[in-house]
Design a protein around this motif. Structure first.
Motif, mmCIF file in Angstrom:
data_model
loop_
_atom_site.group_PDB
_atom_site.id
_atom_site.type_symbol
_atom_site.label_atom_id
_atom_site.label_comp_id
_atom_site.label_asym_id
_atom_site.label_seq_id
_atom_site.Cartn_x
_atom_site.Cartn_y
_atom_site.Cartn_z
ATOM 1 N N ALA A 1 -4.152 -3.552 -14.006
ATOM 2 C CA ALA A 1 -2.876 -4.073 -13.514
ATOM 3 C C ALA A 1 -2.817 -3.921 -11.997
ATOM 4 O O ALA A 1 -3.616 -3.223 -11.392
ATOM 5 C CB ALA A 1 -1.724 -3.326 -14.161
ATOM 6 N N ARG A 2 -1.853 -4.591 -11.405
ATOM 7 C CA ARG A 2 -1.691 -4.547 -9.956
ATOM 8 C C ARG A 2 -1.096 -3.230 -9.495
ATOM 9 O O ARG A 2 -0.172 -2.711 -10.110
ATOM 10 C CB ARG A 2 -0.738 -5.658 -9.531
ATOM 11 N N ASP A 3 -1.609 -2.725 -8.373
ATOM 12 C CA ASP A 3 -1.065 -1.515 -7.771
ATOM 13 C C ASP A 3 0.098 -1.843 -6.849
ATOM 14 O O ASP A 3 0.090 -2.876 -6.173
ATOM 15 C CB ASP A 3 -2.130 -0.840 -6.893
ATOM 16 N N PHE A 4 1.074 -0.952 -6.773
ATOM 17 C CA PHE A 4 1.952 -0.917 -5.618
ATOM 18 C C PHE A 4 1.191 -0.208 -4.504
ATOM 19 O O PHE A 4 0.523 0.803 -4.756
ATOM 20 C CB PHE A 4 3.234 -0.141 -5.916
ATOM 21 N N VAL A 5 1.285 -0.707 -3.289
ATOM 22 C CA VAL A 5 0.537 -0.091 -2.195
ATOM 23 C C VAL A 5 1.483 0.389 -1.092
ATOM 24 O O VAL A 5 2.631 -0.047 -1.008
ATOM 25 C CB VAL A 5 -0.507 -1.056 -1.604
ATOM 26 N N PRO B 1 0.011 5.644 -8.072
ATOM 27 C CA PRO B 1 -0.796 5.712 -9.300
ATOM 28 C C PRO B 1 -0.204 4.912 -10.459
ATOM 29 O O PRO B 1 0.993 4.964 -10.721
ATOM 30 C CB PRO B 1 -0.809 7.207 -9.632
ATOM 31 N N GLN B 2 -1.067 4.171 -11.148
ATOM 32 C CA GLN B 2 -0.670 3.559 -12.417
ATOM 33 C C GLN B 2 -0.705 4.604 -13.520
ATOM 34 O O GLN B 2 -0.043 4.471 -14.546
ATOM 35 C CB GLN B 2 -1.598 2.400 -12.756
ATOM 36 N N SER B 3 -1.489 5.629 -13.292
ATOM 37 C CA SER B 3 -1.517 6.828 -14.134
ATOM 38 C C SER B 3 -2.412 7.813 -13.406
ATOM 39 O O SER B 3 -3.216 7.403 -12.573
ATOM 40 C CB SER B 3 -2.064 6.526 -15.525
ATOM 41 N N PRO B 4 -2.263 9.103 -13.687
ATOM 42 C CA PRO B 4 -3.123 10.071 -12.990
ATOM 43 C C PRO B 4 -4.488 10.203 -13.654
ATOM 44 O O PRO B 4 -5.115 11.256 -13.592
ATOM 45 C CB PRO B 4 -2.332 11.386 -13.093
ATOM 46 N N GLN B 5 -4.965 9.143 -14.304
ATOM 47 C CA GLN B 5 -6.160 9.200 -15.141
ATOM 48 C C GLN B 5 -7.335 9.948 -14.499
ATOM 49 O O GLN B 5 -7.831 10.919 -15.044
ATOM 50 C CB GLN B 5 -6.586 7.783 -15.522
ATOM 51 N N THR B 6 -7.786 9.468 -13.341
ATOM 52 C CA THR B 6 -8.995 10.095 -12.790
ATOM 53 C C THR B 6 -8.715 11.532 -12.356
ATOM 54 O O THR B 6 -9.580 12.391 -12.474
ATOM 55 C CB THR B 6 -9.558 9.288 -11.605
ATOM 56 N N PHE B 7 -7.504 11.802 -11.887
ATOM 57 C CA PHE B 7 -7.193 13.168 -11.456
ATOM 58 C C PHE B 7 -7.185 14.139 -12.619
ATOM 59 O O PHE B 7 -7.642 15.267 -12.514
ATOM 60 C CB PHE B 7 -5.865 13.203 -10.700
ATOM 61 N N LYS B 8 -6.669 13.683 -13.764
ATOM 62 C CA LYS B 8 -6.673 14.628 -14.881
ATOM 63 C C LYS B 8 -8.097 14.847 -15.381
ATOM 64 O O LYS B 8 -8.437 15.958 -15.804
ATOM 65 C CB LYS B 8 -5.704 14.220 -15.983
ATOM 66 N N ILE C 1 4.586 15.643 -16.538
ATOM 67 C CA ILE C 1 5.546 14.560 -16.791
ATOM 68 C C ILE C 1 5.716 13.867 -15.451
ATOM 69 O O ILE C 1 6.242 14.461 -14.508
ATOM 70 C CB ILE C 1 6.872 15.100 -17.358
ATOM 71 N N VAL C 2 5.233 12.642 -15.356
ATOM 72 C CA VAL C 2 4.944 12.083 -14.039
ATOM 73 C C VAL C 2 5.323 10.607 -13.969
ATOM 74 O O VAL C 2 5.172 9.865 -14.935
ATOM 75 C CB VAL C 2 3.432 12.306 -13.732
ATOM 76 N N LYS C 3 5.849 10.228 -12.801
ATOM 77 C CA LYS C 3 6.171 8.819 -12.572
ATOM 78 C C LYS C 3 4.881 8.041 -12.345
ATOM 79 O O LYS C 3 3.995 8.501 -11.611
ATOM 80 C CB LYS C 3 7.055 8.671 -11.327
ATOM 81 N N CYS C 4 4.797 6.854 -12.936
ATOM 82 C CA CYS C 4 3.677 5.960 -12.715
ATOM 83 C C CYS C 4 4.236 4.605 -12.300
ATOM 84 O O CYS C 4 5.412 4.324 -12.510
ATOM 85 C CB CYS C 4 2.832 5.841 -13.979
ATOM 86 N N PHE C 5 3.386 3.789 -11.718
ATOM 87 C CA PHE C 5 3.862 2.561 -11.083
ATOM 88 C C PHE C 5 2.935 1.409 -11.440
ATOM 89 O O PHE C 5 1.717 1.566 -11.414
ATOM 90 C CB PHE C 5 3.884 2.750 -9.563
ATOM 91 N N ARG C 6 3.536 0.264 -11.759
ATOM 92 C CA ARG C 6 2.719 -0.886 -12.092
ATOM 93 C C ARG C 6 3.431 -2.125 -11.572
ATOM 94 O O ARG C 6 4.572 -2.378 -11.943
ATOM 95 C CB ARG C 6 2.535 -0.952 -13.610
ATOM 96 N N ASP C 7 2.767 -2.869 -10.716
ATOM 97 C CA ASP C 7 3.380 -4.049 -10.118
ATOM 98 C C ASP C 7 3.079 -5.265 -10.978
ATOM 99 O O ASP C 7 2.238 -6.089 -10.635
ATOM 100 C CB ASP C 7 2.867 -4.240 -8.691
ATOM 101 N N VAL D 1 6.741 3.064 3.122
ATOM 102 C CA VAL D 1 7.323 1.868 2.505
ATOM 103 C C VAL D 1 6.327 1.207 1.557
ATOM 104 O O VAL D 1 5.116 1.444 1.640
ATOM 105 C CB VAL D 1 7.795 0.857 3.571
ATOM 106 N N VAL D 2 6.854 0.392 0.674
ATOM 107 C CA VAL D 2 6.066 -0.244 -0.383
ATOM 108 C C VAL D 2 6.423 -1.727 -0.410
ATOM 109 O O VAL D 2 7.534 -2.080 -0.803
ATOM 110 C CB VAL D 2 6.388 0.391 -1.755
ATOM 111 N N PRO D 3 5.518 -2.592 0.019
ATOM 112 C CA PRO D 3 5.844 -4.016 0.004
ATOM 113 C C PRO D 3 6.086 -4.516 -1.417
ATOM 114 O O PRO D 3 5.401 -4.108 -2.352
ATOM 115 C CB PRO D 3 4.597 -4.680 0.613
ATOM 116 N N SER D 4 7.075 -5.375 -1.564
ATOM 117 C CA SER D 4 7.379 -5.954 -2.865
ATOM 118 C C SER D 4 6.717 -7.321 -2.965
ATOM 119 O O SER D 4 6.924 -8.180 -2.120
ATOM 120 C CB SER D 4 8.892 -6.091 -3.033
ATOM 121 N N ARG D 5 5.911 -7.485 -3.999
ATOM 122 C CA ARG D 5 5.243 -8.767 -4.197
ATOM 123 C C ARG D 5 6.229 -9.809 -4.707
ATOM 124 O O ARG D 5 6.201 -10.970 -4.301
ATOM 125 C CB ARG D 5 4.106 -8.571 -5.212
ATOM 126 N N MET D 6 7.115 -9.364 -5.570
ATOM 127 C CA MET D 6 8.029 -10.317 -6.204
ATOM 128 C C MET D 6 9.170 -10.715 -5.271
ATOM 129 O O MET D 6 9.815 -11.732 -5.500
ATOM 130 C CB MET D 6 8.587 -9.699 -7.478
#
Lengths: 586, 586
Positions: free
Chosen positions: A176-180, A194-201, A215-221, B180-185
């Motif tokens: 999926a797309r990352d927020f950057v 992070p979309q998930s802390p997968q590699t860190f865990k 218990i962690v916030k994850c982000f998916r654009d 800051v985090v650019p919004s794609r949408m």
């Protein structure tokens, strides 16, 4: 404190005590010579009495000006009520007010702050802080707090360590797309959320932490679908020196614990089914198994009996609708219309009524006799009084369509009960799926998932047939978690990246640190991640995750309350060495 | 599980049991006919024996190939050791190995995985997953987990609700820089990452949540100083219907609870001092009060006695160095050199030795007699055997310089003991500070902080004199928390924005939602935020927060392990409608 007690604390035992309360005006009833005001806080509601004779004159007069949602502080004496309200914790008493202070007057709110409100969705989101004042919404969030505390304490007691992983990490365009996040200090470079802390865990397992949770916030654009949030919360877990069975055991125990502690529900051992079984029996890899209606495959029973519609198809499959034999022709037609709608896209439905007297009535009586239909009833588990719906077509599409019908019927018949819980493990997922559009494989779980040992050879010969050590946890027809045993061998990880179309350089650029780490003593490990938002919603008897998030975003990814996202100042952009472009200029 | 026990579980009670262990090879000692291998996991170390006579031949041979950090699984019998190691939980036994499996061989790590390692800082950060294998580093993070669990359970039991606030919010250019985090949408628009959930927790109070907490990541895009992280963790709390005293009481209890539970230390009531007192007595608003050495102001005693250097200055101030009378001239000169260095920037030091025999020896004997110096000793608390250092100059600068000297002396004399704890509340901070460069006021705490009621008039007449209802919690000379009573009145909040130079439009654009919320029944409220990273470090006996963060960034804001931040692909930039520019093109 601006109070001696909160608004749910007082009862008959406090009679004659002088108390100070602070809270919001919930309701005012003015009888001319006496005014009753309900004062509210998070803990409850207490009735105040302002009396022309018994209250000081100025206090009584001031009470006449009180309006909804004013914030007040009162001093007064606890007295027993004449007509008690046993439904309220403070329903046995009222406060005869001797002193009143308006701490902050309120404008009339744009919608009523009651359990059932007159505010529309958008208005309530814009004034979310007022929506949150409503008892059901607030209780949802208190419920969420209880669930997370129970999760934390359960895992902590099971020797899991809560480790915070970083939020400013590196973008990996796979998946999926990352927020950057542009870096000011490293001009032209970006972090990713992070979309998930997968590699860190996984690194924590390689570091010997043995058991990790967060218990962690994850982000998916992603382009948002209804009820999907760009930021979401995960219960993220990983364990070392385990096999799949150990992880299922641990997290089955956790869900059982939660249901017991939070809902008082005892769940036995969770059934298991493979991905293939789930698809065959429910047309769905996240089956709701609370209400039966498993699929009955009818190819052998229904094909080659002269009914052309069936004979030419890959799959003939049916479900039994409990008590459906009493449906009217109109009701049945409504179901047929439903499956023909584009979002389901079936061509039609064959139906068979299993009458109470043992006879059958169907749309295909011409081709199938009672003996045939008895066999169909056996295959679909239909009993006298039930209705069988049958679909035929290409296997994959037909199963999907029948699953949609099954869920809709259950929904409308009230079979999906909010206070009834059934969990199931779905296992043996395929490792890869073929992406026709891009002519490449995708990892069904993620690129770090280990194939089953016995399928290792298939990676070279027929990769799409290889099964993964991956599993999903399904609760009430919702995927609430998924995980896998991870690859801990560098050469296998390389092979996997290769299968997924990574060049050697790409693999190194994006996951070089992990490939390095796998060489320095990486132990066998695996884990799971549970979607907290959905888990809490389902435990709370809902499937709408937004109701369990304090400040959710709308389907356009906007926070309409704070009005974000928004434009930056030119100075901010300059500091970041960024220029925003009109889409059209590309 | 790939083990029956972990590596710290076995002792004499398990003698003769067949066990399976998995872990890392810590050490190999080869005596030719017998090989001892220490196997390690998170829980401990167990000694394995491979014996030419007692182990199967192939197992013994394989043991000869084992190297540091190989991941192995063994099966064997627990036997009592001849020479026991009482320091290890499994030091009474060893395992006679009957079966050995190398789960994953390891390359030789770039530094030794021992409590004291030979790896330099940069190398250890690049291979952080190996650094985390070292016991002291891992123990720091387990310690952090224990602290956060204790905090969560304490606050939860005190009726605080853990509410997650959003990470994708709106940029507010006031104060420190946002990430800051650019919004794609929403092309051309940006989210910002929160510097703190300040406005959201206030909205939660307006929503009637009464008591809120969250352990939450916050982000600040500052030019990094040593040991400051772009992402950091806050224990964020807010309460309703409270006054300052209620908040101090609640969080004093929390810190006392933590120290008791985690360190076994009983702390009495925390001393209080105003900001002004802290500056006067310690030259510092985060005084370390563990070792005395409070400032003695000497203006009245030391001025107008003919010593020009003092007479012309705003402030003459001294501290007593315990036992300092025995310092050699060379040692004293070293201190004088230190304060003259640019990072302190003082012009010099006057010193007075308070000899054991009651006599004095000073650099200013010509101007001050024993009577004078006795008074100086009284003012600084110096006793026989101590040394007084005196500075003179502009009050603010001189206090700062003397504070730096005081801390450095305490550090070098070992007076800042890691296992000794002293907390202090610093209160009555100024509301505003004047920014000479930009010719405007800044909020000392933040723009939502309420002025003291009695100073409300000063907002119009002399704003910089107004004090705030703001407080800091200081532990061992570190600010570990700060908070305030917030403004809950809309017109006062408007006035505050106005004082801070916001135009009406700017206030509305950035904080319109909060201004709105203040009109709909905002209760009096206040709170505090504690820096978790620093709190954990200090409780753990360190001031280096990086040692208590699993994956810290370096002083350039980089994660050298994953190599972030990094460039994006052109496709990613295009999707975001962004162009990165060379700084020079502006």
């Amino acid at each position: 404190m601006l109070r001696t007690h909160h608004c749910g604390a007082l009862n008959e035992k406090h009679s004659n005590e002088e108390v100070t309360l602070s809270g919001w005006v919930q309701k005012v009833r003015n009888k001319g010579f006496i005014v009753w005001v309900d004062i509210r806080d998070r803990y409850g509601v207490t009735q105040l009495v302002f009396d022309e004779e018994r209250s000081p004159e100025w206090v009584f007069k001031k009470s006449l000006e009180l309006g909804r949602e004013d914030v007040i502080q009162i001093r007064g004496k606890v007295i027993e009520r004449e007509s008690k309200n046993p439904k309220m914790s403070s329903g046995g008493i009222e406060i005869l007010v001797g002193d009143l202070k308006v701490l902050n007057a309120a404008k009339t709110p744009p919608f009523t702050i009651e359990n059932e409100t007159d505010g529309g969705d958008e208005l309530r989101m814009q004034y979310r802080y007022l929506d949150l004042r409503r008892s059901p919404v607030r209780e949802n969030l208190i419920f969420r707090h209880k669930v997370t505390m129970a999760v934390r304490n359960f895992l902590s007691q099971a020797d899991f360590i809560d480790v915070e992983t970083p939020y400013l990490i590196k973008s990996t365009p796979e998946g999926a797309r990352d927020f950057v996040v542009p870096s000011r200090m490293n001009s032209g470079q970006f972090y990713a959320l992070p979309q998930s802390p997968q590699t860190f865990k996984q690194l924590l397992m390689i570091a010997g932490f043995d058991k990790y949770f967060q218990i962690v916030k994850c982000f998916r654009d992603e382009d948002l679908r209804a009820d999907r949030q760009p930021e979401f919360t995960q219960i993220d877990c990983e364990m070392t020196f385990v096999e799949q069975e150990d992880i299922l055991f641990q997290f089955e125990a956790m869900i059982q614990h939660l249901l017991k502690k939070i809902k008082g529900v005892e769940l036995g051992a969770f059934p298991r089914m493979t991905f293939t079984e789930a698809i065959q029996q429910y047309g769905n890899d996240k089956p709701d198994i609370r209400f039966g209606m498993a699929f009955g495959e009818l190819n052998e029973l229904a094909q080659n009996k002269g009914f052309n519609v069936f004979d030419s198809q890959e799959l003939v499959v049916g479900i039994a609708v409990p008590g459906g034999a009493s449906m009217s022709r109109k009701e049945i037609d409504a179901w047929i219309d439903l499956v023909k709608q584009p979002q389901i896209g079936a061509t039609g439905l064959v139906w068979v009524k299993c009458n109470e007297d043992g006879s059958y009535k169907s749309t295909v009586d011409k081709f199938f006799g009672a003996d045939d239909l008895t066999q169909w009833a056996e295959a679909t588990g239909a009993r006298a009084g039930d209705l069988i719906f049958v679909m035929a077509g290409a296997a994959h599409a037909t199963r999907k369509q029948l699953s949609a019908l099954r869920m809709e019927i259950a929904e409308q018949m009230g079979l999906r009960k909010a206070d009834e819980f059934a969990a199931v493990w779905v296992t043996d997922f395929p490792l890869l799926e073929w992406d026709e559009d891009n002519q490449r494989y995708h990892a069904m779980h993620h690129p770090f998932t280990a194939p089953k040992k016995e399928d290792m050879g298939l990676l070279d010969s027929d990769p799409v047939k290889a099964k993964a050590n991956a599993y999903d946890l399904v609760l009430n027809g919702n995927e609430i978690g998924g995980g896998s045993i991870r690859i801990h061998d560098k050469s296998l990880q390389e092979k996997m990246f290769n299968l997924l179309g990574f060049s050697e350089q790409e693999a190194k650029d994006q996951f070089g640190f992990l490939m390095d780490a796998l060489q320095f003593g990486a132990p066998p490990h695996g884990g799971i991640a549970l979607g907290l938002d959905r888990l809490v919603a389902i435990l709370g008897g809902s499937e709408i995750i937004r109701d369990f998030i304090a400040f959710p975003k709308n389907n356009g990814g906007r926070d309409v309350m704070i009005d974000a996202p928004a434009a930056l100042t030119l100075e901010q952009l300059e500091e970041l060495s960024l220029k925003t472009l009109n889409k059209k200029t590309f």
